[in-house]
Write an enzyme that holds these catalytic residues in place. Structure first.
Site, PDB file in Angstrom:
ATOM      1  N   GLU A 185       9.664 -12.357  -8.883  1.00  0.00           N
ATOM      2  CA  GLU A 185      10.545 -13.474  -9.207  1.00  0.00           C
ATOM      3  C   GLU A 185      10.634 -13.546 -10.733  1.00  0.00           C
ATOM      4  OE1 GLU A 185       9.382 -17.286  -7.613  1.00  0.00           O
ATOM      5  OE2 GLU A 185      11.073 -18.273  -8.610  1.00  0.00           O
TER       6      GLU A 185
ATOM      7  N   ARG B  50      -4.708  -9.610  -2.984  1.00  0.00           N
ATOM      8  CA  ARG B  50      -4.303  -9.816  -4.383  1.00  0.00           C
ATOM      9  C   ARG B  50      -5.408  -9.360  -5.300  1.00  0.00           C
ATOM     10  NH1 ARG B  50      -0.233 -13.769  -4.633  1.00  0.00           N
ATOM     11  NH2 ARG B  50      -0.334 -14.096  -6.870  1.00  0.00           N
TER      12      ARG B  50
ATOM     13  N   LYS C 118       1.480 -17.503 -12.147  1.00  0.00           N
ATOM     14  CA  LYS C 118       2.493 -17.578 -13.201  1.00  0.00           C
ATOM     15  C   LYS C 118       2.704 -19.007 -13.682  1.00  0.00           C
ATOM     16  CE  LYS C 118       5.358 -14.666 -11.194  1.00  0.00           C
ATOM     17  NZ  LYS C 118       6.659 -14.119 -10.793  1.00  0.00           N
TER      18      LYS C 118
HETATM   19  P1  ATP Z   1       2.935 -16.481  -8.616  1.00  0.00           P
HETATM   20  O1  ATP Z   1       2.587 -17.186  -7.346  1.00  0.00           O
HETATM   21  O2  ATP Z   1       1.886 -16.530  -9.643  1.00  0.00           O
HETATM   22  O3  ATP Z   1       4.293 -16.808  -9.140  1.00  0.00           O
HETATM   23  P2  ATP Z   1       3.899 -14.346  -7.140  1.00  0.00           P
HETATM   24  O4  ATP Z   1       3.085 -13.583  -6.193  1.00  0.00           O
HETATM   25  O5  ATP Z   1       4.803 -15.362  -6.540  1.00  0.00           O
HETATM   26  O6  ATP Z   1       2.980 -14.956  -8.229  1.00  0.00           O
HETATM   27  P3  ATP Z   1       6.012 -12.577  -7.637  1.00  0.00           P
HETATM   28  O7  ATP Z   1       6.823 -12.409  -8.854  1.00  0.00           O
HETATM   29  O8  ATP Z   1       6.667 -13.151  -6.452  1.00  0.00           O
HETATM   30  O9  ATP Z   1       4.750 -13.430  -8.056  1.00  0.00           O
HETATM   31  O10 ATP Z   1       5.285 -11.212  -7.275  1.00  0.00           O
HETATM   32  C1  ATP Z   1       5.947  -9.984  -7.114  1.00  0.00           C
HETATM   33  C2  ATP Z   1       5.090  -9.073  -6.306  1.00  0.00           C
HETATM   34  O11 ATP Z   1       3.833  -8.877  -6.954  1.00  0.00           O
HETATM   35  C3  ATP Z   1       4.805  -9.648  -4.953  1.00  0.00           C
HETATM   36  O12 ATP Z   1       4.994  -8.633  -3.994  1.00  0.00           O
HETATM   37  C4  ATP Z   1       3.387 -10.102  -5.035  1.00  0.00           C
HETATM   38  O13 ATP Z   1       2.761 -10.006  -3.800  1.00  0.00           O
HETATM   39  C5  ATP Z   1       2.781  -9.139  -6.056  1.00  0.00           C
HETATM   40  N1  ATP Z   1       1.666  -9.783  -6.738  1.00  0.00           N
HETATM   41  C6  ATP Z   1       1.681 -10.928  -7.432  1.00  0.00           C
HETATM   42  N2  ATP Z   1       0.459 -11.248  -7.871  1.00  0.00           N
HETATM   43  C7  ATP Z   1      -0.382 -10.271  -7.444  1.00  0.00           C
HETATM   44  C8  ATP Z   1      -1.786 -10.023  -7.571  1.00  0.00           C
HETATM   45  N3  ATP Z   1      -2.583 -10.856  -8.223  1.00  0.00           N
HETATM   46  N4  ATP Z   1      -2.287  -8.901  -6.998  1.00  0.00           N
HETATM   47  C9  ATP Z   1      -1.476  -8.056  -6.345  1.00  0.00           C
HETATM   48  N5  ATP Z   1      -0.161  -8.225  -6.183  1.00  0.00           N
HETATM   49  C10 ATP Z   1       0.393  -9.323  -6.725  1.00  0.00           C
HETATM   50 MG    MG Z   2       6.556 -15.412  -5.573  1.00  0.00          MG
END
Ligand code: ATP
Ligand code: MG
Length: 550
Positions: free
Chosen positions: A37, A262, A272
């Site tokens: 995102e 994760r 984020k």
């Molecule tokens: P946040 O909740 O902090 O915004 P998010 O998971 O929603 O993080 P995205 O931008 O949606 O962030 O993530 C893009 C991809 O990266 C998704 O497929 C997510 O599962 C993966 N991802 C995000 N954080 C991690 C992590 N700590 N370890 C492994 N994969 C991750």
């Molecule tokens: Mg997300």
């Protein structure tokens, strides 16, 4: 790297993919995507997902798309999109195609109409609060909305008018009609669309109706022909909804969602929202502050793409959450820089040394290896002169036992140069050592002194040739291993996460060093030139210490 042959190590997802290939499940095709995102910069957790998705595609001659999951216009921006593109490429990956969930707003809308027509979705007038209350809990079944049996034609009409902008935000939502008694709360008539009068960074004012993540994600995967939709464990409970939507819509392709743990790294945060808070409230100097776990921060700190990919390979992919120590990440960059970073000399906290028997105007250009083992990295010239600077720590007036460096009346070798002897110590009125008067032994250049042993070797720079530098030393941002477990994560911010040494001096060969150039400052640490560097004053970030302190 993982194995001597440099083969990626086995994990359960690679196993599933190779089994699928063996039975020709997707006509021998592998297609993945990385779906961030654009609401912040990428962090080291994303790197794990990037290495997995792009890695699986590469290893199987497949494809991997970069898809911006941009359905929350309030928090998203072009600036974040650009930073994400840059960071993925810097990590060494190139996407097959770039898409945006917003590319699919039209088909998503059409699919929603199809669900309404199938009597599998309805327009609901309950407020967000009421929907939450009606949803029930883990122990209590949900309650059906009074609008659940709204006739199909009425829902179709309302949904069309929602799109046309007739209603204010929150007046109606579109919900899937699944099962309010389901033990899985995600299946209790989840919301598919909500009204939001917000400008979108790509579609501008075209839409006032935006689809929800769960609805958007599975259909976007299906439209792109993704075979394996890899996501993190918190989506495990969403998989039934992912599959329900695609089953009901009979999409041409039904990707398989697979979840993995994760990355959780100690002494930092990875959400984020929290990273954004650190930036907005100025607890750090931006998304690329070298203390941040962002890719941009790690790059500025001096990490290499190789070291981050190596880290992702070493931690592996599992189904079980685990905490990873910062030392694990540090050891990857240390291994890389030990191999590849040129050596140089820098004096962090200088002490002036006058070599009294060295000719006043003389300057010798001594030759030093850029890497002790790698001849191919060449040599450089280091000027030696009458006045040099050594590390304050390398002299002791009252030496502790076993102190092998310089003491009053004692000898030490200057790395790559002569043996010197401390003849006299100059102190200020408070008794602080401010200068040493030394002599040098002319025959000790590259040779052992005759008849005596000199054990210590210290680094130095020539005062008149050295360049002023500001060195920034970093410690973890937080004092607790898991700041997110605290009620107020900011209370565990480390007040001493940045120390600035503003009187350091580095050897002359660093003049014109460009940002992101990395060095091992011998006997000190690994450093990387910062983008704040100026010709008059270099600025370098300490990437990592020479050894793990624990
Ligand atoms: P946040 O909740 O902090 O915004 P998010 O998971 O929603 O993080 P995205 O931008 O949606 O962030 O993530 C893009 C991809 O990266 C998704 O497929 C997510 O599962 C993966 N991802 C995000 N954080 C991690 C992590 N700590 N370890 C492994 N994969 C991750
Ligand atoms: Mg997300």
């Amino acid at each position: 790297m993982s194995t001597p042959e440099n083969q990626p190590s086995a994990n359960f997802i690679r196993q599933i993919v190779s089994n699928d290939l063996a039975i020709n499940k997707h006509n021998g095709k592998i297609a993945t995507r990385f779906p961030p995102e654009p609401n912040g910069f990428l962090h080291i957790g994303h790197a794990k997902s990037i290495c997995l998705n792009f890695g699986i595609a590469q290893e199987n001659q497949g494809t991997c798309n970069l898809r911006f999951d941009d359905t929350n216009p309030e928090k998203e921006s072009i600036e974040f999109m650009q930073s994400i593109e840059k960071d993925v490429q810097w990590l060494g990956f190139q996407w097959t195609a770039e898409y945006h969930s917003s590319d699919y707003f039209d088909p998503l809308y059409d699919y929603a109409v199809q669900l309404i027509n199938q009597n599998l979705a309805y327009v609901d007038s309950l407020s967000a609060e009421e929907i939450r209350a009606y949803r029930g809990s883990l122990t209590e079944e949900g309650k059906e909305s009074p609008d659940r049996n709204r006739p199909i034609a009425k829902s179709l009409d309302l949904f069309k008018r929602m799109r046309e902008g007739e209603f204010e935000d929150g007046k109606y939502v579109l919900r899937a009609k699944i099962d309010m008694a389901s033990p899985n709360i995600n299946m209790r008539d989840p919301t598919l669309y909500r009204i939001r009068r917000t400008h979108h960074h790509r579609t501008g004012g075209d839409w006032c109706l935006y689809p929800m993540y769960d609805y958007t994600h599975c259909i976007s995967d299906a439209i792109e022909g993704i075979t394996h939709s890899l996501c993190t464990l918190e989506f495990e409970d969403h998989r039934p909804l992912y599959d329900w939507i695609l089953d009901k819509l009979q999409t041409p392709c039904h990707p398989q969602q697979i979840e993995f743990a994760r990355l959780q790294l100690e002494y930092t945060v990875m959400s984020k929202r929290k990273l954004a808070q650190l930036v907005i409230e100025n607890h750090v100097k931006g998304w690329d502050d070298p203390r941040m776990p962002t890719i941009a921060g790690l790059r500025r700190r001096g990490f290499t793409p190789d070291s981050i990919r190596d880290f992702c390979e070493r931690i592996g992919i599992t189904k079980k959450d685990a905490w990873i120590k910062m030392a694990a990440l540090e050891s990857c960059i240390r291994d890389d820089l030990n191999e590849n970073a040129p050596r140089a000399m820098a004096v962090l906290k200088p002490l002036r040394v006058v070599i009294e028997n060295y000719p006043d105007e003389q300057v010798e250009l001594l030759t030093a290896k850029n890497h002790p083992q790698k001849e191919e990295m060449g040599t450089r010239e280091i000027p030696f002169s009458k006045i040099i600077l050594i590390e304050q720590e390398d002299f002791s007036l009252v030496p502790p036992p076993k102190f092998k460096r310089l003491i009053e009346g004692g000898e030490v070798r200057l790395r790559g140069a002569y043996v010197i002897k401390c003849e006299k110590v100059i102190t200020d009125t408070a008794g602080n050592v401010i200068e040493l008067r030394c002599s040098y032994d002319k025959v000790t250049l590259g040779k052992k002194p005759e008849g005596r042993k000199v054990k210590g070797v210290i680094h130095w720079v020539s005062e008149q040739h050295s360049i002023p530098a500001e060195l920034r030393l970093y410690a973890p941002l937080f004092t607790e291993a898991n700041p997110e477990a605290q009620s107020h994560f900011l209370e565990t911010l480390n007040p001493n996460s940045l120390e600035i040494l503003s009187d350091s001096r580095v050897e002359a060969s660093l003049a014109n060093a460009k940002p992101e150039t990395r060095y091992q400052f011998e006997r000190c640490a690994y450093f990387c030139v910062d983008s704040d560097s100026r010709a008059e004053k270099l600025v370098l970030n300490r990437t990592v210490s020479l050894r793990d302190s624990k």
